[in-house]
Write a protein that holds these residues in place. Structure first.
Motif, PDB file in Angstrom:
ATOM      1  N   ILE A  28     -13.463  41.527  59.406  1.00 15.93           N
ATOM      2  CA  ILE A  28     -14.457  41.801  58.354  1.00 15.93           C
ATOM      3  C   ILE A  28     -14.084  41.141  57.022  1.00 15.93           C
ATOM      4  CG2 ILE A  28     -15.597  43.611  57.008  1.00 15.93           C
ATOM      5  CD1 ILE A  28     -15.187  45.476  59.491  1.00 15.93           C
ATOM      6  N   ILE A  29     -12.959  41.548  56.433  1.00 12.48           N
ATOM      7  CA  ILE A  29     -12.638  41.122  55.060  1.00 12.48           C
ATOM      8  C   ILE A  29     -12.495  39.605  54.947  1.00 12.48           C
ATOM      9  CG2 ILE A  29     -10.981  41.303  53.156  1.00 12.48           C
ATOM     10  CD1 ILE A  29     -10.403  44.182  54.118  1.00 12.48           C
ATOM     11  N   LYS A  30     -11.776  38.975  55.860  1.00 16.23           N
ATOM     12  CA  LYS A  30     -11.582  37.518  55.762  1.00 16.23           C
ATOM     13  C   LYS A  30     -12.912  36.783  55.742  1.00 16.23           C
ATOM     14  CE  LYS A  30      -6.955  36.749  57.370  1.00 16.23           C
ATOM     15  NZ  LYS A  30      -6.035  35.693  57.643  1.00 16.23           N
ATOM     16  N   HIS A  31     -13.897  37.272  56.500  1.00 13.81           N
ATOM     17  CA  HIS A  31     -15.185  36.587  56.582  1.00 13.81           C
ATOM     18  C   HIS A  31     -16.103  36.897  55.401  1.00 13.81           C
ATOM     19  CE1 HIS A  31     -14.228  34.894  60.449  1.00 13.81           C
ATOM     20  NE2 HIS A  31     -13.715  36.066  60.774  1.00 13.81           N
ATOM     21  N   ILE A  32     -15.788  37.943  54.682  1.00  9.61           N
ATOM     22  CA  ILE A  32     -16.527  38.240  53.457  1.00  9.61           C
ATOM     23  C   ILE A  32     -15.943  37.437  52.297  1.00  9.61           C
ATOM     24  CG2 ILE A  32     -17.028  40.014  51.732  1.00  9.61           C
ATOM     25  CD1 ILE A  32     -17.167  42.036  54.095  1.00  9.61           C
ATOM     26  N   VAL A  33     -14.613  37.464  52.147  1.00 10.99           N
ATOM     27  CA  VAL A  33     -13.952  36.811  51.006  1.00 10.99           C
ATOM     28  C   VAL A  33     -13.910  35.297  51.173  1.00 10.99           C
ATOM     29  CG1 VAL A  33     -11.791  36.665  49.695  1.00 10.99           C
ATOM     30  CG2 VAL A  33     -12.610  38.887  50.508  1.00 10.99           C
ATOM     31  N   ARG A  34     -13.573  34.804  52.358  1.00 17.63           N
ATOM     32  CA  ARG A  34     -13.540  33.364  52.674  1.00 17.63           C
ATOM     33  C   ARG A  34     -12.650  32.561  51.719  1.00 17.63           C
ATOM     34  NH1 ARG A  34     -18.974  31.097  55.003  1.00 17.63           N
ATOM     35  NH2 ARG A  34     -19.227  32.570  56.690  1.00 17.63           N
ATOM     36  N   ARG A  35     -11.474  33.037  51.490  1.00 21.26           N
ATOM     37  CA  ARG A  35     -10.556  32.369  50.564  1.00 21.26           C
ATOM     38  C   ARG A  35      -9.774  31.269  51.287  1.00 21.26           C
ATOM     39  NH1 ARG A  35      -5.747  35.205  46.966  1.00 21.26           N
ATOM     40  NH2 ARG A  35      -5.767  33.621  45.347  1.00 21.26           N
ATOM     41  N   ASN A  36      -9.733  30.091  50.663  1.00 23.81           N
ATOM     42  CA  ASN A  36      -8.922  29.006  51.199  1.00 23.81           C
ATOM     43  C   ASN A  36      -7.446  29.335  51.037  1.00 23.81           C
ATOM     44  OD1 ASN A  36     -11.013  27.323  52.018  1.00 23.81           O
ATOM     45  ND2 ASN A  36     -11.166  26.350  50.021  1.00 23.81           N
ATOM     46  N   ARG A  37      -6.631  28.682  51.835  1.00 19.87           N
ATOM     47  CA  ARG A  37      -5.187  28.893  51.792  1.00 19.87           C
ATOM     48  C   ARG A  37      -4.554  27.969  50.752  1.00 19.87           C
ATOM     49  NH1 ARG A  37      -3.115  31.813  56.183  1.00 19.87           N
ATOM     50  NH2 ARG A  37      -4.737  32.434  57.644  1.00 19.87           N
ATOM     51  N   PRO A  38      -3.360  28.341  50.266  1.00 19.14           N
ATOM     52  CA  PRO A  38      -2.703  27.538  49.220  1.00 19.14           C
ATOM     53  C   PRO A  38      -2.513  26.071  49.605  1.00 19.14           C
ATOM     54  CG  PRO A  38      -1.529  29.604  49.510  1.00 19.14           C
ATOM     55  CD  PRO A  38      -2.582  29.546  50.571  1.00 19.14           C
ATOM     56  N   PHE A  39      -2.129  25.795  50.836  1.00 14.69           N
ATOM     57  CA  PHE A  39      -1.890  24.411  51.228  1.00 14.69           C
ATOM     58  C   PHE A  39      -3.176  23.596  51.205  1.00 14.69           C
ATOM     59  CE2 PHE A  39      -2.767  26.408  55.358  1.00 14.69           C
ATOM     60  CZ  PHE A  39      -3.675  25.518  55.918  1.00 14.69           C
ATOM     61  N   GLN A  40      -4.329  24.241  51.332  1.00 10.80           N
ATOM     62  CA  GLN A  40      -5.599  23.523  51.285  1.00 10.80           C
ATOM     63  C   GLN A  40      -5.929  23.090  49.866  1.00 10.80           C
ATOM     64  OE1 GLN A  40      -7.652  26.801  53.248  1.00 10.80           O
ATOM     65  NE2 GLN A  40      -8.237  25.393  54.904  1.00 10.80           N
ATOM     66  N   GLU A  41      -5.474  23.850  48.897  1.00 15.69           N
ATOM     67  CA  GLU A  41      -5.722  23.527  47.495  1.00 15.69           C
ATOM     68  C   GLU A  41      -4.907  22.315  47.055  1.00 15.69           C
ATOM     69  OE1 GLU A  41      -7.912  25.388  45.540  1.00 15.69           O
ATOM     70  OE2 GLU A  41      -8.356  26.558  47.343  1.00 15.69           O
ATOM     71  N   ASN A  42      -3.689  22.210  47.577  1.00 10.74           N
ATOM     72  CA  ASN A  42      -2.766  21.163  47.124  1.00 10.74           C
ATOM     73  C   ASN A  42      -2.471  20.098  48.175  1.00 10.74           C
ATOM     74  OD1 ASN A  42      -2.439  22.666  44.713  1.00 10.74           O
ATOM     75  ND2 ASN A  42      -0.952  23.964  45.728  1.00 10.74           N
ATOM     76  N   GLU A  43      -3.116  20.204  49.357  1.00  7.99           N
ATOM     77  CA  GLU A  43      -2.890  19.244  50.444  1.00  7.99           C
ATOM     78  C   GLU A  43      -1.404  19.023  50.713  1.00  7.99           C
ATOM     79  OE1 GLU A  43      -5.155  17.921  52.569  1.00  7.99           O
ATOM     80  OE2 GLU A  43      -6.595  19.208  51.562  1.00  7.99           O
ATOM     81  N   GLU A  44      -0.684  20.113  50.900  1.00  6.84           N
ATOM     82  CA  GLU A  44       0.763  20.048  51.109  1.00  6.84           C
ATOM     83  C   GLU A  44       1.105  20.014  52.590  1.00  6.84           C
ATOM     84  OE1 GLU A  44       3.219  22.583  48.649  1.00  6.84           O
ATOM     85  OE2 GLU A  44       1.423  23.161  47.542  1.00  6.84           O
ATOM     86  N   GLU A  45       2.278  19.440  52.874  1.00  9.79           N
ATOM     87  CA  GLU A  45       2.819  19.470  54.227  1.00  9.79           C
ATOM     88  C   GLU A  45       3.389  20.862  54.481  1.00  9.79           C
ATOM     89  OE1 GLU A  45       2.784  17.064  56.671  1.00  9.79           O
ATOM     90  OE2 GLU A  45       1.414  16.086  55.269  1.00  9.79           O
ATOM     91  N   LEU A  46       3.257  21.335  55.705  1.00 12.87           N
ATOM     92  CA  LEU A  46       3.749  22.660  56.044  1.00 12.87           C
ATOM     93  C   LEU A  46       4.881  22.582  57.058  1.00 12.87           C
ATOM     94  CD1 LEU A  46       0.397  24.642  56.489  1.00 12.87           C
ATOM     95  CD2 LEU A  46       1.831  24.468  54.460  1.00 12.87           C
ATOM     96  N   LEU A  47       5.675  23.643  57.099  1.00 14.61           N
ATOM     97  CA  LEU A  47       6.761  23.757  58.068  1.00 14.61           C
ATOM     98  C   LEU A  47       6.285  24.391  59.373  1.00 14.61           C
ATOM     99  CD1 LEU A  47       9.529  25.054  55.630  1.00 14.61           C
ATOM    100  CD2 LEU A  47       9.278  22.736  56.540  1.00 14.61           C
ATOM    101  N   ILE A  48       5.043  24.862  59.385  1.00 17.12           N
ATOM    102  CA  ILE A  48       4.440  25.469  60.577  1.00 17.12           C
ATOM    103  C   ILE A  48       3.068  24.837  60.802  1.00 17.12           C
ATOM    104  CG2 ILE A  48       5.658  27.671  60.315  1.00 17.12           C
ATOM    105  CD1 ILE A  48       3.035  28.820  59.136  1.00 17.12           C
ATOM    106  N   ASN A  49       2.453  25.151  61.927  1.00 16.20           N
ATOM    107  CA  ASN A  49       1.092  24.678  62.183  1.00 16.20           C
ATOM    108  C   ASN A  49       0.141  25.285  61.166  1.00 16.20           C
ATOM    109  OD1 ASN A  49       1.874  23.200  64.450  1.00 16.20           O
ATOM    110  ND2 ASN A  49       1.534  24.941  65.814  1.00 16.20           N
ATOM    111  N   ARG A  50      -0.863  24.515  60.798  1.00 15.61           N
ATOM    112  CA  ARG A  50      -1.840  24.985  59.817  1.00 15.61           C
ATOM    113  C   ARG A  50      -2.711  26.093  60.412  1.00 15.61           C
ATOM    114  NH1 ARG A  50      -3.583  21.212  55.621  1.00 15.61           N
ATOM    115  NH2 ARG A  50      -1.850  19.800  55.327  1.00 15.61           N
ATOM    116  N   PRO A  51      -2.718  27.270  59.776  1.00 19.77           N
ATOM    117  CA  PRO A  51      -3.615  28.327  60.244  1.00 19.77           C
ATOM    118  C   PRO A  51      -5.069  27.898  60.067  1.00 19.77           C
ATOM    119  CG  PRO A  51      -1.959  29.198  58.740  1.00 19.77           C
ATOM    120  CD  PRO A  51      -1.870  27.709  58.677  1.00 19.77           C
TER     121      PRO A  51
END
Length: 175
Positions: free
Chosen positions: A76-99
Motif C-alpha cells: 500500500i504505502i510504497k505505491h501511494i508515496v512512490r518515492r525514488n531511491r537515493p541512487f536514482q537521484e545521483n546515478e551512483e554505483e551500488l554494492l548490491i543489485n538495484r532494487p
C-alpha cells in the motif's frame, strides 16, 4: 515540511558516506542486507520456532507480523508515496543489485522491526539477542544508498506498530 525531511535525508546520507564508509563495511553490509531480503532471516527464525511446541505461538506471531508489514508497507504505502531511491537521484554505483521497488518505507527495516517487536514482547531475552541484527539491517539500507534515513525511520515505526498489533491480537485470541 517535506523540505525538513529532505534536509535530514541529505545530511544523513552525507554523514554516513563521509564518516562510516570503509572497505570492511563495503564487504559486510551487502551480506547483512541480504539477510533481510524477503525477511529471510526472520522467516528462518520463526520456522525454527514453529518446530518447538512452546515457541510455536511466537513463530506464528513473527510470520503474521511480517505479513501485515508487507501488506501495509510494500503493498500500500510504497505505491501511494512512490518515492525514488537515493541512487536514482545521483546515478551512483551500488554494492548490491538495484532494487526495483519504491523507496518509502524501507521494507527490510519494517520487516526486521516487526519481527523484533514480536520477539521482544513474547521472548524478551531472544529479542534482545536479535536486536543488533534488525538494527544492522536497517543501517545497511542507508549505507548501501538504497534508502533515505527517513525511509528507515518510518520502516522502524511501521514494523514496531505491526508487531505490537499482532501480539495484541494474539493475546486476545490465544490467551
Amino acid at each position: 515540511m517535506f523540505n525538513f525531511f529532505k534536509i535530514i535525508d541529505n545530511k544523513g546520507l552525507k554523514y554516513i558516506s563521509e564518516k562510516c564508509k570503509n572497505r570492511t563495511f563495503d564487504r559486510i553490509m551487502p551480506i547483512i542486507t541480504m539477510m533481510g531480503n524477503l525477511g529471510i532471516i526472520w522467516l528462518i527464525i520463526s520456522s525454527l520456532m514453529l518446530l518447538k511446541v512452546e515457541d510455536r505461538i511466537i513463530g506464528i506471531g513473527v510470520i503474521l507480523a511480517l505479513m501485515l508489514t508487507t501488506i501495509i508497507g510494500e503493498g500500500i504505502i510504497k505505491h501511494i508515496v512512490r518515492r525514488n531511491r537515493p541512487f536514482q537521484e545521483n546515478e551512483e554505483e551500488l554494492l548490491i543489485n538495484r532494487p526495483i521497488t519504491y523507496s518509502f518505507p524501507s521494507g527490510h527495516t519494517a520487516s526486521s522491526f516487526a519481527a523484533l517487536a514480536v520477539l521482544l514482547q513474547m521472548n524478551g531475552k531472544l529479542g534482545l539477542i536479535l536486536s543488533p541484527i534488525a538494527t544492522l539491517i536497517a543501517f545497511s539500507r542507508v549505507y548501501l544508498k538504497v534508502h533515505y534515513p527517513t525511509d528507515v525511520i518510518f520502516g522502524m515505526f511501521l514494523g514496531i506498530t505491526c508487531g505490537i498489533s499482532v501480539v495484541s491480537l494474539l493475546g486476545r485470541v490465544v490467551f
